[in-house]
Scaffold this active site. Structure first.
Site, PDB file in Angstrom:
ATOM      1  N   SER A 150      20.963  12.431 -17.258  1.00  0.00           N
ATOM      2  CA  SER A 150      19.616  12.846 -16.858  1.00  0.00           C
ATOM      3  C   SER A 150      19.589  12.953 -15.343  1.00  0.00           C
ATOM      4  CB  SER A 150      18.604  11.789 -17.325  1.00  0.00           C
ATOM      5  OG  SER A 150      17.353  11.951 -16.693  1.00  0.00           O
ATOM      6  N   TYR A 163      15.887   2.442 -17.148  1.00  0.00           N
ATOM      7  CA  TYR A 163      16.356   3.763 -17.548  1.00  0.00           C
ATOM      8  C   TYR A 163      17.296   4.315 -16.479  1.00  0.00           C
ATOM      9  CZ  TYR A 163      16.289   8.526 -19.390  1.00  0.00           C
ATOM     10  OH  TYR A 163      16.660   9.753 -19.901  1.00  0.00           O
TER      11      TYR A 163
END
Length: 255
Positions: A150, A163
């Site tokens: 990501s 995250y």
């Protein structure tokens, strides 16, 4: 050169019941690969397999909880038992649970580490020997691992600490593994999608979900198919070419 560049190849895609994983399974099948699709919910996997069959491809559902090392090994072995080889591994399974350290539960952190990190390690460790073997026996003379990360693996933002931790770690793991497998004919790459039209945000609580949507307001998000196309590009290059990192942002995204 054959019309379909992955004819005869076998791919395993984790998190394949929806989103990027499902789109990737369809895209690789369209290139001629046989695709083993791994996820927990068998009914959704079966629907993706039916889609692939309907377009003339071959996809099989492998229901497994890859956060469990035994289940991860079984998923890889099931693929080998069915098809005799493994040429492409796409580590896509993951989850995003946002929130500040003050307001996030340790259970949510553990859940992200389990799926975003441990599951990927379990599947990769089980698959590596077979990928090395495929690289030495396939007409392409190469095998591939693609990890789905990501923009959160590049840029830290508030409310994303764990995250970010999982995705920054994935970047380092991918680069080290790339160097380890260079002489084995196994290419290792990472794709870093930006703002997505994805089910990832559906796991968020109401307040965080609304904040995430506000952050993305005015941005035309990427589709899962956009990321699947990036993965297809990576694994269909000739052996002399290694695309080790691909950052794919939404056109209007600033971070």
């Amino acid at each position: 050169m054959p019309d379909k560049s992955l004819c005869g190849a076998v791919a395993l895609v984790t998190g394949a019941s929806s989103g990027i994983g499902a789109a990737t399974a369809r895209r690789l099948a369209a290139e001629g690969a046989v695709v083993a699709m791994v996820a927990g919910p068998r009914d959704r996997l079966d629907r993706v397999a039916d889609d692939i069959s309907g377009m003339g491809g071959h996809g099989v559902a492998v229901a497994a909880d890859v956060t469990d090392p035994g289940d991860a090994e079984r998923a890889v072995q099931d693929t080998l038992d069915r098809f005799g080889r493994l040429d492409v591994l796409v580590n896509n399974a993951g989850i995003m649970l946002l929130g500040t350290a003050l307001h996030t539960t340790i259970e949510e952190w553990d859940r992200m580490v389990s799926l975003n990190v441990s599951a990927l390690l379990h599947v990769t460790h089980a698959a590596i020997p077979y990928l090395i073997d495929a690289a030495s026996t396939a007409p392409r003379q190469v095998a591939d691992i693609v990890n789905v990360s990501s923009t959160a693996g590049r840029f830290a933002r508030p409310g994303c600490s764990v995250y970010n931790f999982t995705k920054f770690g994935l970047q380092g793991f991918t680069e080290s593994l790339r160097q380890e497998l260079l002489t084995e004919g196994v290419r290792v790459g990472v794709v870093e999608p930006g703002t997505m039209d994805t089910q990832l945000v559906n796991h968020l609580g109401d307040t965080t979900h609304q904040a995430a949507r506000r952050q993305d307001s005015g941005i035309e998000s990427l589709y899962a198919e956009d990321v699947a196309e990036a993965i297809r590009y990576i694994v269909t290059r000739e052996r002399r070419v290694a695309v080790n990192e691909m950052l794919v942002r939404a056109g209007d995204q600033t971070w």
